[in-house]
Design a protein around this motif. Structure first.
Motif, PDB file in Angstrom:
ATOM      1  N   ILE A 168      16.083  14.550   0.064  1.00  0.00           N
ATOM      2  CA  ILE A 168      15.586  13.232   0.461  1.00  0.00           C
ATOM      3  C   ILE A 168      14.598  12.772  -0.594  1.00  0.00           C
ATOM      4  CG2 ILE A 168      14.270  11.936   2.180  1.00  0.00           C
ATOM      5  CD1 ILE A 168      15.344  13.885   4.290  1.00  0.00           C
ATOM      6  N   SER A 169      14.869  11.635  -1.193  1.00  0.00           N
ATOM      7  CA  SER A 169      14.023  11.116  -2.267  1.00  0.00           C
ATOM      8  C   SER A 169      12.880  10.277  -1.704  1.00  0.00           C
ATOM      9  CB  SER A 169      14.852  10.260  -3.221  1.00  0.00           C
ATOM     10  OG  SER A 169      15.264   9.064  -2.568  1.00  0.00           O
ATOM     11  N   THR A 170      11.951   9.945  -2.572  1.00  0.00           N
ATOM     12  CA  THR A 170      10.854   9.049  -2.190  1.00  0.00           C
ATOM     13  C   THR A 170      11.392   7.698  -1.749  1.00  0.00           C
ATOM     14  OG1 THR A 170       9.417  10.120  -3.818  1.00  0.00           O
ATOM     15  CG2 THR A 170       8.705   7.971  -2.981  1.00  0.00           C
ATOM     16  N   ASP A 171      12.422   7.225  -2.447  1.00  0.00           N
ATOM     17  CA  ASP A 171      13.017   5.934  -2.075  1.00  0.00           C
ATOM     18  C   ASP A 171      13.659   5.995  -0.695  1.00  0.00           C
ATOM     19  OD1 ASP A 171      12.187   5.199  -4.547  1.00  0.00           O
ATOM     20  OD2 ASP A 171      14.175   4.776  -5.378  1.00  0.00           O
ATOM     21  N   ASP A 172      14.296   7.113  -0.371  1.00  0.00           N
ATOM     22  CA  ASP A 172      14.883   7.278   0.964  1.00  0.00           C
ATOM     23  C   ASP A 172      13.803   7.178   2.038  1.00  0.00           C
ATOM     24  OD1 ASP A 172      17.429   7.700  -0.095  1.00  0.00           O
ATOM     25  OD2 ASP A 172      17.122   9.865  -0.259  1.00  0.00           O
ATOM     26  N   LEU A 173      12.684   7.836   1.784  1.00  0.00           N
ATOM     27  CA  LEU A 173      11.579   7.804   2.743  1.00  0.00           C
ATOM     28  C   LEU A 173      11.022   6.388   2.871  1.00  0.00           C
ATOM     29  CD1 LEU A 173       9.587   9.297   4.594  1.00  0.00           C
ATOM     30  CD2 LEU A 173       8.201   9.794   2.575  1.00  0.00           C
ATOM     31  N   LEU A 174      10.866   5.702   1.739  1.00  0.00           N
ATOM     32  CA  LEU A 174      10.340   4.340   1.771  1.00  0.00           C
ATOM     33  C   LEU A 174      11.272   3.379   2.491  1.00  0.00           C
ATOM     34  CD1 LEU A 174       8.786   4.039  -1.803  1.00  0.00           C
ATOM     35  CD2 LEU A 174       7.559   3.859   0.379  1.00  0.00           C
ATOM     36  N   ASP A 175      12.579   3.604   2.365  1.00  0.00           N
ATOM     37  CA  ASP A 175      13.532   2.746   3.078  1.00  0.00           C
ATOM     38  C   ASP A 175      13.293   2.783   4.584  1.00  0.00           C
ATOM     39  OD1 ASP A 175      14.776   1.814   0.828  1.00  0.00           O
ATOM     40  OD2 ASP A 175      16.408   3.280   0.877  1.00  0.00           O
ATOM     41  N   CYS A 176      12.773   3.894   5.067  1.00  0.00           N
ATOM     42  CA  CYS A 176      12.436   4.010   6.491  1.00  0.00           C
ATOM     43  C   CYS A 176      11.033   3.476   6.772  1.00  0.00           C
ATOM     44  CB  CYS A 176      12.524   5.465   6.942  1.00  0.00           C
ATOM     45  SG  CYS A 176      14.161   6.207   6.760  1.00  0.00           S
ATOM     46  N   MET A 217       0.831  -1.204   0.000  1.00  0.00           N
ATOM     47  CA  MET A 217       0.000   0.000   0.000  1.00  0.00           C
ATOM     48  C   MET A 217       0.869   1.260   0.000  1.00  0.00           C
ATOM     49  SD  MET A 217      -2.941   1.112   2.715  1.00  0.00           S
ATOM     50  CE  MET A 217      -4.090  -0.115   2.114  1.00  0.00           C
ATOM     51  N   LEU A 218       1.899   1.283   0.834  1.00  0.00           N
ATOM     52  CA  LEU A 218       2.756   2.467   0.945  1.00  0.00           C
ATOM     53  C   LEU A 218       3.614   2.670  -0.299  1.00  0.00           C
ATOM     54  CD1 LEU A 218       3.857   2.143   4.685  1.00  0.00           C
ATOM     55  CD2 LEU A 218       2.321   3.855   3.714  1.00  0.00           C
ATOM     56  N   VAL A 219       4.222   1.575  -0.789  1.00  0.00           N
ATOM     57  CA  VAL A 219       5.088   1.687  -1.961  1.00  0.00           C
ATOM     58  C   VAL A 219       4.292   2.146  -3.183  1.00  0.00           C
ATOM     59  CG1 VAL A 219       6.519   0.408  -3.596  1.00  0.00           C
ATOM     60  CG2 VAL A 219       6.793   0.009  -1.152  1.00  0.00           C
ATOM     61  N   CYS A 220       3.160   1.507  -3.441  1.00  0.00           N
ATOM     62  CA  CYS A 220       2.353   1.864  -4.614  1.00  0.00           C
ATOM     63  C   CYS A 220       1.824   3.295  -4.519  1.00  0.00           C
ATOM     64  CB  CYS A 220       1.195   0.882  -4.772  1.00  0.00           C
ATOM     65  SG  CYS A 220       1.704  -0.759  -5.318  1.00  0.00           S
ATOM     66  N   ALA A 221       1.396   3.694  -3.314  1.00  0.00           N
ATOM     67  CA  ALA A 221       0.843   5.044  -3.151  1.00  0.00           C
ATOM     68  C   ALA A 221       1.896   6.108  -3.426  1.00  0.00           C
ATOM     69  CB  ALA A 221       0.279   5.205  -1.748  1.00  0.00           C
ATOM     70  N   LEU A 222       3.076   5.957  -2.831  1.00  0.00           N
ATOM     71  CA  LEU A 222       4.109   6.983  -2.962  1.00  0.00           C
ATOM     72  C   LEU A 222       4.775   6.973  -4.345  1.00  0.00           C
ATOM     73  CD1 LEU A 222       5.800   6.923   0.571  1.00  0.00           C
ATOM     74  CD2 LEU A 222       4.250   8.634  -0.375  1.00  0.00           C
ATOM     75  N   LYS A 223       5.045   5.782  -4.869  1.00  0.00           N
ATOM     76  CA  LYS A 223       5.756   5.716  -6.143  1.00  0.00           C
ATOM     77  C   LYS A 223       4.858   6.106  -7.319  1.00  0.00           C
ATOM     78  CE  LYS A 223       9.441   4.734  -6.742  1.00  0.00           C
ATOM     79  NZ  LYS A 223      10.658   5.584  -6.755  1.00  0.00           N
ATOM     80  N   THR A 224       3.586   5.734  -7.296  1.00  0.00           N
ATOM     81  CA  THR A 224       2.699   6.150  -8.386  1.00  0.00           C
ATOM     82  C   THR A 224       2.411   7.644  -8.320  1.00  0.00           C
ATOM     83  OG1 THR A 224       0.793   5.445  -7.057  1.00  0.00           O
ATOM     84  CG2 THR A 224       1.607   3.905  -8.700  1.00  0.00           C
ATOM     85  N   ALA A 225       2.388   8.203  -7.101  1.00  0.00           N
ATOM     86  CA  ALA A 225       2.199   9.654  -6.966  1.00  0.00           C
ATOM     87  C   ALA A 225       3.410  10.398  -7.512  1.00  0.00           C
ATOM     88  CB  ALA A 225       1.973  10.017  -5.504  1.00  0.00           C
ATOM     89  N   ALA A 253      10.238   1.361 -13.609  1.00  0.00           N
ATOM     90  CA  ALA A 253      11.500   1.764 -12.983  1.00  0.00           C
ATOM     91  C   ALA A 253      11.609   1.249 -11.551  1.00  0.00           C
ATOM     92  CB  ALA A 253      11.625   3.288 -12.992  1.00  0.00           C
ATOM     93  N   TRP A 254      10.465   0.987 -10.926  1.00  0.00           N
ATOM     94  CA  TRP A 254      10.505   0.548  -9.516  1.00  0.00           C
ATOM     95  C   TRP A 254       9.766  -0.750  -9.251  1.00  0.00           C
ATOM     96  CZ3 TRP A 254       5.676   0.115  -7.242  1.00  0.00           C
ATOM     97  CH2 TRP A 254       4.621   0.811  -7.856  1.00  0.00           C
ATOM     98  N   LEU A 255       8.967  -1.203 -10.207  1.00  0.00           N
ATOM     99  CA  LEU A 255       8.201  -2.436 -10.039  1.00  0.00           C
ATOM    100  C   LEU A 255       8.974  -3.599 -10.649  1.00  0.00           C
ATOM    101  CD1 LEU A 255       5.350  -3.160  -8.890  1.00  0.00           C
ATOM    102  CD2 LEU A 255       4.534  -3.107 -11.257  1.00  0.00           C
ATOM    103  N   ASN A 256       9.254  -4.612  -9.839  1.00  0.00           N
ATOM    104  CA  ASN A 256      10.016  -5.753 -10.332  1.00  0.00           C
ATOM    105  C   ASN A 256       9.250  -6.461 -11.448  1.00  0.00           C
ATOM    106  OD1 ASN A 256      12.634  -6.693  -9.617  1.00  0.00           O
ATOM    107  ND2 ASN A 256      11.741  -8.652  -9.021  1.00  0.00           N
TER     108      ASN A 256
END
Length: 453
Positions: free
Chosen positions: A423-431, A253-261, A269-272
């Motif tokens: 701080i990138s979206t990926d940085d935030l998601l890593d946390c 839920m978090l990954v899809c919400a932030l990365k699609t936004a 680029a981010w979906l395996n």
């Protein structure tokens, strides 16, 4: 599975029909069936070759074998890939799709020999690769893993779950069932990832006929070290998977919400590639609710099962109370002797046919010379003996220490370039979707749902 560390079964699959499944044999079985191969570069780099950065080719096994024999391929699906520079990997090939018109072949794989009644090739995946083909370091979210090596050898680098903070986990690229490491563990960038030097590496070279057991949440990097390798694996479901599904639903839920936004038009680029497509927030919410409901249903069924067992046990106690009282004194000495024998056997399950994977030395041939120059030496000693062998892995680092490492890890990343504060979206998601964080969030969510009920 009661084993808590990786181990090799040496004589469990010698009589399986699948023992003879070489790539050549499979090419004859599958004929002209198109298979997707992942194409990677034969290079020693500090950056992992994630599946999102690889090219892909649709080809038959016969075409793969022709290319892999260094024969000139001026035409065909591999024509753009110089064999001296590229490796090919047909990975994650589910039997149920690959052999959809040959289901009898499922019986050639006999996981039931390991105590899983009725389990065969239907619940398995096939892996075929050339020298250098590998999967980047990751842990599997669900279950434990049994891997049968059919042809060629594969070198496994494994790290225990408690070393997760030292592996710098990331969920980008995103795949529901996998947590990747940011590190190329065979050529690590210790300036960028200094905590990795604290990770304990277990290594083994898996040979044909052997079966490797990978316990739940053990990190692993796997590389083919022979010209052609064929492996079969099966992920075994565990009770813990019920809560893990909640954690994975939160992550999705978090990954899809932030990365699609961030960029709704560039999901690849981010979906395996193993994920078909990103899902909507509504679908992800539904998936989360189903995961939580399934967990509660499972817990309810376990409570009923335990109550039934207790009732049955109490009835048996009442019926046999008098007999047990008369025999109690006579059996005491024999019982103590039997328990002592069981405890002694349980303390060390290893022997000639079950060999533990050992803790490796700090400096590795693959790190010094690269995987294409390594000698493929087996890292398991004779009869499992090795000065660094661990019979039982202990938690040497408490969770509180791991949390400190996460903070140190973040600080070390930022100290690399103090002037760069972006701080990138990926940085935030890593946390946000760090495995430790999602575990806590899932527990809070489940606890809250319990209070509402």
């Amino acid at each position: 599975m009661s084993l808590q560390q990786p181990a090799i079964f040496c004589n469990m699959a010698f009589d399986w029909p699948a023992h003879h499944w070489t790539a050549k044999h499979l090419s004859e079985v599958l004929h002209d069936k198109q298979i997707r191969f992942r194409m990677g570069m034969k290079r020693t780099d500090t950056v992992p070759q994630f599946e999102t950065t690889c090219a892909y080719v649709e080809a038959t096994l016969e075409e793969f074998l022709t290319w892999n024999c260094n024969q000139s391929t001026t035409s065909g699906p591999f024509r753009d890939y110089d064999h001296s520079k590229f490796w090919a990997y047909a990975d994650y090939k589910y039997f149920i799709s690959l052999f959809d018109d040959k289901t009898d072949i499922f019986q050639d794989v006999i996981w039931s020999d390991f105590g899983f009644p009725g389990r065969n090739g239907r619940e398995s995946t096939l892996w075929i690769g050339s020298m250098g083909a590998h999967t980047p370091c990751h842990l599997d979210s669900y279950g434990c893993n049994l891997v049968f090596q059919v042809q060629g050898r594969k070198r496994w680098h494994l790290f225990p779950p408690e070393d997760t903070p030292f592996l710098y986990p990331t969920r980008i690229p995103y795949e529901e069932s996998s947590v990747f490491s940011k590190i190329n563990v065979v050529n690590p960038d210790l300036q960028r990832f200094p905590q990795f030097c604290k990770a304990r590496r277990y290594m083994v070279t898996l040979k044909p006929g052997q079966v490797l057991f990978v316990p739940r949440h053990w990190w692993h990097y796997v590389e083919s070290i022979d010209p052609v390798t064929v492996s079969i694996n099966s992920w075994i479901e565990l009770e813990e998977d019920h809560q893990t599904r909640v954690e994975e639903a939160i992550t999705r839920m978090l990954v899809c919400a932030l990365k699609t936004a961030e960029d709704p038009h560039n999901t690849r680029a981010w979906l395996n590639p193993t994920e078909v497509e990103e899902t909507s927030h509504e679908v992800n919410c539904h998936y989360l609710n189903r995961a939580v409901s399934a967990l509660f249903d499972y817990r309810t069924s376990k409570v009923v099962e335990i109550q039934a067992l207790r009732t049955n046990r109490d009835d048996m106690k009442k019926e046999g109370l008098n007999v047990h009282h008369r025999m109690e004194v006579e059996q005491m000495d024999d019982q103590d002797l039997l328990l002592g024998t069981i405890k002694q056997e349980a303390a060390s399950p290893f022997g000639p046919d079950l060999v533990p994977v050992i803790l490796s030395s700090e400096e590795l041939p693959s790190e010094r010379r690269g995987i294409f120059e390594g000698d493929g030496k087996d890292f398991v000693g004779k009869d499992g003996e090795h000065p660094g062998k661990l019979h039982c892995t202990k938690r040497q680092r408490m969770m509180s220490k791991n949390e400190d490492v996460v903070a140190e890890q973040t600080a070390s990343d930022s100290s690399m370039a103090p002037s760069q504060t972006f701080i990138s979206t990926d940085d935030l998601l890593d946390c946000l979707v760090n495995p430790q964080v999602t575990r806590i969030v899932a527990q809070l969510l489940i606890k809250g749902r319990s209070l509402w009920s």
